[in-house]
Scaffold this active site. Structure first.
Site, short mmCIF file in Angstrom:
data_model
loop_
_atom_site.label_atom_id
_atom_site.label_comp_id
_atom_site.label_asym_id
_atom_site.label_seq_id
_atom_site.Cartn_x
_atom_site.Cartn_y
_atom_site.Cartn_z
N CYS A 82 12.77 28.81 -4.60
CA CYS A 82 11.88 28.08 -5.17
C CYS A 82 10.71 27.78 -4.21
O CYS A 82 10.12 28.91 -3.78
CB CYS A 82 12.39 26.81 -5.68
SG CYS A 82 10.92 25.99 -6.93
N TYR A 83 10.14 26.72 -3.66
CA TYR A 83 9.41 26.42 -2.73
C TYR A 83 9.79 27.36 -1.51
O TYR A 83 8.68 28.01 -0.90
CB TYR A 83 9.24 25.01 -2.26
CG TYR A 83 8.33 24.92 -1.20
CD1 TYR A 83 6.91 24.83 -1.33
CD2 TYR A 83 8.48 24.61 0.31
CE1 TYR A 83 5.82 24.48 -0.39
CE2 TYR A 83 7.53 24.71 1.31
CZ TYR A 83 6.22 24.56 0.85
OH TYR A 83 5.20 24.33 1.92
N GLU A 171 21.51 27.17 -7.18
CA GLU A 171 22.59 26.08 -7.02
C GLU A 171 22.84 25.29 -8.10
O GLU A 171 23.77 24.64 -8.14
CB GLU A 171 22.06 25.16 -5.69
CG GLU A 171 21.03 24.42 -6.08
CD GLU A 171 19.50 25.11 -5.92
OE1 GLU A 171 19.33 26.14 -6.19
OE2 GLU A 171 18.52 24.16 -5.67
N SER A 223 39.55 -0.98 3.28
CA SER A 223 39.12 -1.58 1.87
C SER A 223 40.30 -1.19 0.83
O SER A 223 40.29 -2.00 -0.36
CB SER A 223 37.80 -1.49 1.26
OG SER A 223 37.86 0.01 0.92
N GLY A 225 39.81 1.55 -0.62
CA GLY A 225 38.96 2.61 -1.39
C GLY A 225 39.24 3.97 -0.72
O GLY A 225 39.73 4.01 0.51
N VAL A 226 38.54 4.98 -1.35
CA VAL A 226 39.07 6.31 -0.85
C VAL A 226 38.65 6.74 0.66
O VAL A 226 39.42 7.12 1.42
CB VAL A 226 38.32 7.52 -1.85
CG1 VAL A 226 38.76 8.82 -1.63
CG2 VAL A 226 38.70 7.19 -3.19
N ASP A 227 37.44 6.40 0.72
CA ASP A 227 36.61 6.73 2.22
C ASP A 227 37.54 5.89 3.30
O ASP A 227 37.71 6.78 4.23
CB ASP A 227 35.33 6.38 2.08
CG ASP A 227 34.46 6.96 1.04
OD1 ASP A 227 35.04 8.04 0.42
OD2 ASP A 227 33.35 6.58 0.72
N SER A 228 37.83 4.64 3.04
CA SER A 228 38.14 4.03 4.25
C SER A 228 39.71 4.34 4.53
O SER A 228 40.38 4.52 5.54
CB SER A 228 38.08 2.61 4.31
OG SER A 228 38.89 1.93 3.10
N SER A 229 40.46 4.64 3.19
CA SER A 229 41.75 5.07 3.61
C SER A 229 42.09 6.46 4.18
O SER A 229 42.70 6.92 4.98
CB SER A 229 42.49 5.16 2.12
OG SER A 229 42.27 3.77 1.51
#
Ligand code: XMP
Length: 513
Positions: A82-83, A171, A223, A225-229
């Site tokens: 594009c651009y 994309e 926590s 959660g996914v990220d901290s685990s």
């Protein structure tokens, strides 16, 4: 870095993250970099290819972003989108003008040159366009490789110099054969082999962290959660007992979640680390007693968390490194080019001011969410944890409208567990962006058996969303909702009504507070 790399040079387009993701889906590592990055810096990174992103500007405006011409002489393959395609044409002596007809949305194009980029792509294919300028004349040495009914240069290329450009967005999934085009660029034009996989990432990250941390002490706020685990497992594999994870159970987690986290990370779990579970339920409930204003509740929960964490950190003594579960979208969104602002993560917001440490480690900083999940599976975390629903930092505190009490927490935990079980049973869980039960502060009259009841109304919520900024209510089959309603009223004491929330975001938010 000796791995294959594609640089996505950011000119302000809205799909930049998507470009990097598509490249990584081809098992080639991609990084988004600002267009202000110098040519020397680019050379140092030794990329296999460069992709110029789209952007909102016109190349002929004085203030629009440009790049020095020499980049096209590096011999590194470039794909302009594009651009980016207009910039390539303009910089190399072609002509860019305002198009007589702008194109927006799905557009049919004809492929004129089935070279490396369009290898295997149909002669007539549908692409996603979004432009008001177009390339009116290609630079010398370039061929037009695709056109649409109103866009004479939908794509151009100079095979000899390995320069390719598309006016459309390969994309975006609306470009039906876009994945083939990106993969062609990465493999056939850039000659990549596709060595970026999660097992190679995990392996090299563990090695890198080992070298960095040495004998240092590491602290992580877990926590569940996914990220901290995933961050916790990665760190434990790298530094073992030098890692301490502090898990604060504030009494606002989903049903059995605290015990699940302990089962995985605690002494009976699979990982070598120091696990500290702080059961701070009573403390949080006491602070929240009588408070009904949502922002005040959020603040109290956040501050109390920091206080509890700080007390635990003091007991451990001096730590050298603090781990944060920052992921790549946070890095990109917090401003490329500047060093990324420390994520004001729900559970660790403000921590750096309170805990004495030398340095922050962000092991997942370069990963997208789906890659974090893959890394988690690679590291042996169970699927139910890896595919866990997004959960707000203040937990059930923002899913209980009005005052939070232990009794209300029990109600919403039980209702939510039933709802999740039924959604799972109906095979709907992976197709819904986010779903949960919340507790309204409505009490109403009902009848159960021969008795009058005066109980709470549970709210069921389910939304589909691509970015959590906007969302639409999910069309859950009525029969499934009825099963949930029956079970919740029969099994959860204190509930006599169940409602399904139809509200989109906007005007609603996903959470109730
Ligand atoms: P809203 O309710 O703003 O939620 O439409 C959008 C998404 O963000 C999650 N959410 C939070 N996540 N800390 C978080 O980490 C928070 O304080 C928080 N509040 C909302 C919410 O679950 C949804 O996915």
């Amino acid at each position: 870095m000796n791995q294959e790399l594609i640089i996505v040079l950011d000119f302000g387009g809205q799909y930049n993250q998507l470009i990097a993701r598509r490249v990584r889906e081809c098992n080639v590592y991609a990084e988004v970099k600002p267009y202000t990055m110098s040519l020397d810096e680019i050379k140092k990174m030794n990329p296999s290819g460069i992709i110029f992103t789209g952007g909102p500007n016109s190349v002929y405006d004085e203030t629009s972003p440009h790049y020095q011409k020499e980049i096209f002489e590096l011999g590194v393959p470039i794909l302009g989108i594009c651009y980016g395609s207009q910039l390539m044409a303009y910089t190399l002596g072609g002509k860019v003008e305002t198009a007589p007809v702008s194109e927006y949305g799905k557009t049919d194009v004809t492929i004129d040159v089935s070279g490396k980029l369009f290898d295997g792509v149909s002669k007539n294919t549908t692409v996603w366009m979004s432009h008001t300028d177009y390339i009116a004349k290609v630079p010398e040495g370039f061929k037009i490789s695709a056109h649409s009914s109103v866009c004479p240069v939908a794509a151009m290329e100079c095979e000899e110099k390995k320069l390719y450009a598309t006016q459309f967005h390969p994309e975006v999934l609306h470009t039906e054969e876009g994945k083939t085009m990106i993969s062609n660029f990465v493999y056939k034009v850039c000659g990549c082999k596709g060595t970026w996989t999660m097992d190679s990432f995990v392996e090299s990250k563990i090695k890198e962290i080992k070298e960095k941390v040495g004998d240092g002490k590491v602290l992580l706020a877990l926590s569940g959660g996914v990220d901290s685990s995933v961050a916790a497992v990665l760190m434990s594999k790298a530094v073992g007992k030098n890692l301490t994870c502090v898990f604060v159970d504030q009494g606002l987690l989903r049903k059995d979640e605290g015990d699940q986290v302990e089962a995985i990370f605690g002494p009976k779990g699979n990982y070598e680390l120091n696990f500290i579970r702080v059961n701070a339920q009573e403390r949080f409930y006491a602070k929240l007693a009588g408070v009904t204003e949502p922002e005040k509740k959020r603040k109290i929960i956040g501050e109390e968390f920091i206080r509890v964490f700080e007390e635990e950190a003091k007991k451990i003594g001096k730590v050298d490194f603090l781990v944060q579960g920052t992921i790549y979208p946070d890095v990109i969104e917090s401003g490329l080019g500047k060093s990324a602002v420390i994520k004001s993560h729900h559970n660790v917001g403000g921590l750096p001011d309170y805990v004495d440490f030398k340095e922050i480690i962000e092991p997942l900083r370069m990963l997208f969410k789906d890659e974090v999940r893959k890394a988690g599976l690679e590291l042996g975390l169970p699927e139910y944890l890896v595919y866990r629903q997004p959960f707000p930092g203040p937990g059930l505190g923002v899913r209980i409208v009005g005052e939070v009490t232990a009794e209300k927490v029990r109600i919403v935990q039980e209702a939510d567990a039933i709802y999740r079980e039924e959604i799972e049973k109906a095979g709907l869980s992976r197709n819904i962006g986010q779903y949960f039960a919340a507790l309204s502060n409505l009490r109403s009259v009902g009848v159960m058996g021969d008795f009058r009841t005066y109980d709470y109304a549970v709210v069921l919520r389910a939304v589909n969303t691509s970015d959590f900024m906007t969302a639409e209510c999910t069309n859950i089959p009525f029969e499934v909702l009825q099963i949930c309603m029956n079970r919740i009223i029969n099994e959860v004491k204190g509930v006599n009504r169940v409602m399904y929330d139809l509200t989109s975001k906007p005007p609603g938010t996903i959470e109730l507070e």
